[in-house]
Design a protein around this motif. Structure first.
Motif, PDB file in Angstrom:
ATOM      1  N   SER A 117      -3.888  10.152   4.329  1.00 12.93           N
ATOM      2  CA  SER A 117      -3.508   9.603   5.644  1.00 12.93           C
ATOM      3  C   SER A 117      -2.883   8.260   5.273  1.00 12.93           C
ATOM      4  N   LEU A 118      -2.301   7.525   6.389  1.00 14.77           N
ATOM      5  CA  LEU A 118      -1.512   6.164   6.258  1.00 14.77           C
ATOM      6  C   LEU A 118      -1.981   5.396   7.397  1.00 14.77           C
ATOM      7  N   THR A 119      -2.237   4.123   6.982  1.00 13.66           N
ATOM      8  CA  THR A 119      -2.410   3.143   8.047  1.00 13.66           C
ATOM      9  C   THR A 119      -1.046   2.723   8.427  1.00 13.66           C
ATOM     10  N   MET A 120      -0.754   2.346   9.791  1.00 12.05           N
ATOM     11  CA  MET A 120       0.629   2.261  10.250  1.00 12.05           C
ATOM     12  C   MET A 120       1.154   0.788   9.500  1.00 12.05           C
ATOM     13  N   HIS A 121       2.457   0.878   9.474  1.00 11.51           N
ATOM     14  CA  HIS A 121       3.362  -0.328   8.871  1.00 11.51           C
ATOM     15  C   HIS A 121       2.958  -1.750   9.316  1.00 11.51           C
ATOM     16  N   SER A 122       3.024  -2.758   8.415  1.00 15.37           N
ATOM     17  CA  SER A 122       2.792  -3.692   8.953  1.00 15.37           C
ATOM     18  C   SER A 122       4.292  -4.638   8.905  1.00 15.37           C
ATOM     19  N   ALA A 123       5.469  -3.856   8.360  1.00 20.95           N
ATOM     20  CA  ALA A 123       6.818  -4.201   8.723  1.00 20.95           C
ATOM     21  C   ALA A 123       7.623  -3.199   8.732  1.00 20.95           C
ATOM     22  N   PHE A 124       8.908  -3.135   9.403  1.00 16.35           N
ATOM     23  CA  PHE A 124       9.909  -2.106   9.375  1.00 16.35           C
ATOM     24  C   PHE A 124      11.186  -2.801   9.797  1.00 16.35           C
ATOM     25  N   ASN A 125      12.567  -2.076   9.340  1.00 18.08           N
ATOM     26  CA  ASN A 125      13.550  -2.403   9.562  1.00 18.08           C
ATOM     27  C   ASN A 125      14.694  -1.659   9.344  1.00 18.08           C
ATOM     28  N   TYR A 126      15.801  -1.729   9.389  1.00 23.40           N
ATOM     29  CA  TYR A 126      17.017  -0.865   9.361  1.00 23.40           C
ATOM     30  C   TYR A 126      18.059  -1.472   8.666  1.00 23.40           C
ATOM     31  N   TRP A 127      18.924  -0.851   7.961  1.00 23.36           N
ATOM     32  CA  TRP A 127      20.093  -1.246   7.391  1.00 23.36           C
ATOM     33  C   TRP A 127      21.265  -0.264   7.175  1.00 23.36           C
ATOM     34  N   GLY A 183       7.123  11.330  16.916  1.00 15.19           N
ATOM     35  CA  GLY A 183       6.850  10.262  17.695  1.00 15.19           C
ATOM     36  C   GLY A 183       6.316   9.094  16.922  1.00 15.19           C
ATOM     37  N   HIS A 184       5.963   7.765  17.513  1.00 19.09           N
ATOM     38  CA  HIS A 184       5.525   6.751  16.942  1.00 19.09           C
ATOM     39  C   HIS A 184       3.861   6.992  16.557  1.00 19.09           C
ATOM     40  N   SER A 185       3.767   7.982  15.684  1.00 23.21           N
ATOM     41  CA  SER A 185       2.207   8.000  15.439  1.00 23.21           C
ATOM     42  C   SER A 185       2.296   8.724  13.870  1.00 23.21           C
ATOM     43  N   GLU A 186       1.238   8.742  13.225  1.00 24.85           N
ATOM     44  CA  GLU A 186       1.131   9.126  11.932  1.00 24.85           C
ATOM     45  C   GLU A 186       2.064  10.246  11.374  1.00 24.85           C
ATOM     46  N   PRO A 187       3.187  10.077  10.771  1.00 25.45           N
ATOM     47  CA  PRO A 187       3.947  11.325  10.443  1.00 25.45           C
ATOM     48  C   PRO A 187       3.345  12.501   9.548  1.00 25.45           C
ATOM     49  N   ALA A 188       3.559  13.529  10.052  1.00 26.73           N
ATOM     50  CA  ALA A 188       3.113  14.678   9.312  1.00 26.73           C
ATOM     51  C   ALA A 188       3.901  15.364   8.090  1.00 26.73           C
ATOM     52  N   GLY A 209      17.560   6.774   9.342  1.00 27.90           N
ATOM     53  CA  GLY A 209      17.526   5.289   9.954  1.00 27.90           C
ATOM     54  C   GLY A 209      16.707   5.055  10.881  1.00 27.90           C
ATOM     55  N   SER A 210      15.364   5.959  11.089  1.00 29.63           N
ATOM     56  CA  SER A 210      14.681   5.685  12.171  1.00 29.63           C
ATOM     57  C   SER A 210      13.216   6.192  11.628  1.00 29.63           C
ATOM     58  N   MET A 211      12.211   5.974  12.260  1.00 29.47           N
ATOM     59  CA  MET A 211      10.930   6.886  12.136  1.00 29.47           C
ATOM     60  C   MET A 211      11.085   8.328  12.601  1.00 29.47           C
ATOM     61  N   VAL A 212      11.528   8.486  13.649  1.00 31.35           N
ATOM     62  CA  VAL A 212      11.315   9.751  14.318  1.00 31.35           C
ATOM     63  C   VAL A 212      12.472  10.673  14.208  1.00 31.35           C
ATOM     64  N   GLY A 240       0.857  -1.169   0.151  1.00 31.21           N
ATOM     65  CA  GLY A 240      -0.087   0.076  -0.005  1.00 31.21           C
ATOM     66  C   GLY A 240       0.750   1.139   0.014  1.00 31.21           C
ATOM     67  N   TRP A 241       1.808   1.429   1.051  1.00 26.07           N
ATOM     68  CA  TRP A 241       2.513   2.487   0.910  1.00 26.07           C
ATOM     69  C   TRP A 241       4.212   2.027   1.292  1.00 26.07           C
ATOM     70  N   ALA A 242       5.026   2.490   0.993  1.00 25.89           N
ATOM     71  CA  ALA A 242       6.513   2.150   1.256  1.00 25.89           C
ATOM     72  C   ALA A 242       7.204   3.308   1.680  1.00 25.89           C
ATOM     73  N   TRP A 250      13.196   1.347   6.809  1.00 25.91           N
ATOM     74  CA  TRP A 250      12.188   1.341   5.790  1.00 25.91           C
ATOM     75  C   TRP A 250      11.062   0.662   6.630  1.00 25.91           C
ATOM     76  N   ALA A 251       9.870   1.095   5.988  1.00 27.48           N
ATOM     77  CA  ALA A 251       8.657   0.712   6.562  1.00 27.48           C
ATOM     78  C   ALA A 251       7.688   0.460   5.581  1.00 27.48           C
ATOM     79  N   ALA A 252       6.807  -0.464   5.729  1.00 27.55           N
ATOM     80  CA  ALA A 252       5.648  -0.408   4.619  1.00 27.55           C
ATOM     81  C   ALA A 252       4.327  -1.253   5.049  1.00 27.55           C
TER      82      ALA A 252
HETATM   83  C1  HEM Z   1       0.532   5.960  10.135  1.00 28.00           C
HETATM   84  C2  HEM Z   1       1.521   5.907  10.101  1.00 28.00           C
HETATM   85  C3  HEM Z   1       2.713   5.556  11.306  1.00 28.00           C
HETATM   86  C4  HEM Z   1       2.111   5.222  12.556  1.00 28.00           C
HETATM   87  C5  HEM Z   1       1.033   5.006  13.248  1.00 28.00           C
HETATM   88  C6  HEM Z   1       3.401   4.483  12.970  1.00 28.00           C
HETATM   89  C7  HEM Z   1       3.609   3.853  14.270  1.00 28.00           C
HETATM   90  C8  HEM Z   1       4.718   3.451  14.901  1.00 28.00           C
HETATM   91  C9  HEM Z   1       4.827   2.547  16.163  1.00 28.00           C
HETATM   92  C10 HEM Z   1       3.610   2.471  17.232  1.00 28.00           C
HETATM   93  C11 HEM Z   1       6.025   2.055  16.255  1.00 28.00           C
HETATM   94  C12 HEM Z   1       6.649   1.622  17.473  1.00 28.00           C
HETATM   95  C13 HEM Z   1       6.671   0.012  16.943  1.00 28.00           C
HETATM   96  C14 HEM Z   1       7.399  -0.961  17.877  1.00 28.00           C
HETATM   97  O1  HEM Z   1       8.244  -0.527  18.741  1.00 28.00           O
HETATM   98  O2  HEM Z   1       7.231  -2.124  17.856  1.00 28.00           O
HETATM   99  C15 HEM Z   1       6.708   2.513  15.267  1.00 28.00           C
HETATM  100  C16 HEM Z   1       8.134   2.239  14.736  1.00 28.00           C
HETATM  101  C17 HEM Z   1       8.802   2.440  13.442  1.00 28.00           C
HETATM  102  N1  HEM Z   1       8.399   3.237  12.470  1.00 28.00           N
HETATM  103 FE1  HEM Z   1       6.376   3.958  12.378  1.00 28.00          FE
HETATM  104  N2  HEM Z   1       4.513   4.618  12.079  1.00 28.00           N
HETATM  105  C18 HEM Z   1       4.037   5.099  11.124  1.00 28.00           C
HETATM  106  C19 HEM Z   1       4.453   5.347   9.921  1.00 28.00           C
HETATM  107  C20 HEM Z   1       5.989   5.268   9.738  1.00 28.00           C
HETATM  108  C21 HEM Z   1       6.571   5.545   8.469  1.00 28.00           C
HETATM  109  C22 HEM Z   1       6.000   6.510   7.248  1.00 28.00           C
HETATM  110  C23 HEM Z   1       7.902   5.210   8.364  1.00 28.00           C
HETATM  111  C24 HEM Z   1       8.983   5.262   7.474  1.00 28.00           C
HETATM  112  C25 HEM Z   1      10.132   4.994   7.228  1.00 28.00           C
HETATM  113  C26 HEM Z   1       8.058   4.434   9.809  1.00 28.00           C
HETATM  114  C27 HEM Z   1       9.080   3.782  10.420  1.00 28.00           C
HETATM  115  C28 HEM Z   1       9.066   3.320  11.542  1.00 28.00           C
HETATM  116  C29 HEM Z   1      10.325   2.646  11.903  1.00 28.00           C
HETATM  117  C30 HEM Z   1      11.851   2.529  11.200  1.00 28.00           C
HETATM  118  C31 HEM Z   1      10.309   2.200  13.173  1.00 28.00           C
HETATM  119  C32 HEM Z   1      11.166   1.438  14.182  1.00 28.00           C
HETATM  120  C33 HEM Z   1      11.412   2.469  15.447  1.00 28.00           C
HETATM  121  C34 HEM Z   1      12.034   3.997  15.070  1.00 28.00           C
HETATM  122  O3  HEM Z   1      13.039   3.641  14.258  1.00 28.00           O
HETATM  123  O4  HEM Z   1      11.606   4.813  15.801  1.00 28.00           O
HETATM  124  N3  HEM Z   1       6.809   4.657  10.512  1.00 28.00           N
HETATM  125  N4  HEM Z   1       6.031   3.146  14.247  1.00 28.00           N
END
Ligand code: HEM
Ligand SMILES: *[C@@H]1O[C@H](CO)[C@@H](O)[C@H](O)[C@H]1NC(C)=O
Ligand SMILES: *[C@@H]1O[C@H](CO)[C@@H](O)[C@H](O)[C@H]1NC(C)=O
Length: 222
Positions: free
Chosen positions: A191-201, A118-123, A92-95, A84-86, A175-177
């Motif tokens: 708007s974006l639904t939270m990722h189903s997977a993420f990782n670093y490299w 923070g770990h919520s939908e990015p602005a 190297g992180s979300m935040v 859906g989205w990549a 990356w996250a998708a």
């Molecule tokens: C609706 C959008 C998003 C929501 C609600 C969301 C939420 C979260 C949450 C709750 C975590 C913590 C998960 C855990 O520790 O198990 C997380 C981690 C993470 N997310 Fe997202 N995320 C969103 C979009 C994105 C996007 C666009 C990226 C782009 C790369 C991303 C990359 C990551 C990464 C790499 C992590 C690992 C922890 C970190 O690096 O901070 N997320 N996210």
């Protein structure tokens, strides 16, 4: 029948805690594999993120050789249609780093500039902007692909001062998708639904250094 065999092999791989052997080449994470893209002419440094047991999301970055940040770079992402989205996190992180979030939109893709505090939908993030090149953008029956110039992805204000991408070295990317399609694919602020997977490299930017970066950009409408 072939399907059944592949599935059985995949299950066997899962049981052993690793991918099935025939999927190994496709799944092996490669950070900094040089790829010359025949369509655009750019040399990219490529990483393959394992999307499923037998498909990858390909992240590619091309940088100007010898450049010191801030510089423009080119990002190319190739994702299976199921994605859906990549997203790509340049620090190297979300935040607190520039996030490039792409999604299919008809025959092209939309690239959205985001930033999370923070770990919520990015602005939306105005510190980086993306321009699709005139080449390297398509949607077909199996994949969607974008190729964009990013201005603002190589330097930003991180949580502890200015962060930069080193064009002559390597750095951590994330990356996250999500498998959920975005509701407004034609808008870069969907708007974006939270990722189903993420990782670093650790990404080797130098492998994707182009001596003729400016000329290649001009040739590809950047
Ligand atoms: C609706 C959008 C998003 C929501 C609600 C969301 C939420 C979260 C949450 C709750 C975590 C913590 C998960 C855990 O520790 O198990 C997380 C981690 C993470 N997310 Fe997202 N995320 C969103 C979009 C994105 C996007 C666009 C990226 C782009 C790369 C991303 C990359 C990551 C990464 C790499 C992590 C690992 C922890 C970190 O690096 O901070 N997320 N996210
Ligand atoms: C969306 O595109 C507009 C026009 O190019 C740009 O000004 C804006 O910053 C973009 N927003 C995002 C979130 O990418
Ligand atoms: C669709 O495009 C992708 C990315 O360029 C390519 O790898 C794939 O082979 C193409 N699929 C078809 C059916 O042409």
């Amino acid at each position: 029948m072939r399907c059944t065999v592949a599935w059985a092999a995949a299950l066997a791989g899962l049981a052993l805690g690793r991918p099935a052997p025939e999927n190994k080449a496709a799944l092996a994470p490669r950070a900094g594999q040089a790829i010359v893209d025949s369509e655009t002419g750019f040399t990219f440094s490529e990483y393959r993120a394992p999307n499923t047991l037998n498909s990858n999301i390909i992240y590619r970055i091309a940088v100007p050789q010898g450049a010191t940040a801030p510089f423009d770079l080119v990002v190319q992402v190739i994702a299976p249609s199921s994605v859906g989205w990549a997203g790509l996190g340049f620090g190297g992180s979300m935040v607190r780093n520039p996030l490039a979030v792409g999604y299919a939109n008809g025959q092209k893709a939309t690239v959205s500039s985001r930033w999370a505090t923070g770990h919520s939908e990015p602005a939306s993030y105005s510190g980086a902007s993306y321009k699709l090149l005139s080449t390297g953008n398509k949607v077909n029956s199996t994949h969607w692909q974008y190729t964009a110039k990013c201005s603002g992805c190589s330097q930003w204000q991180g949580s502890s001062g200015i962060q930069r991408i080193n064009a002559a070295g390597s750095g951590r990317l994330a990356w996250a998708a999500s498998l959920t399609k975005v509701p407004q694919p034609g808008s870069n602020s969907s708007s974006l639904t939270m990722h189903s997977a993420f990782n670093y490299w650790s990404h080797d930017f130098y492998t994707g250094a182009n001596a003729n970066f400016a000329e290649l950009l001009a040739r590809n409408g950047g």
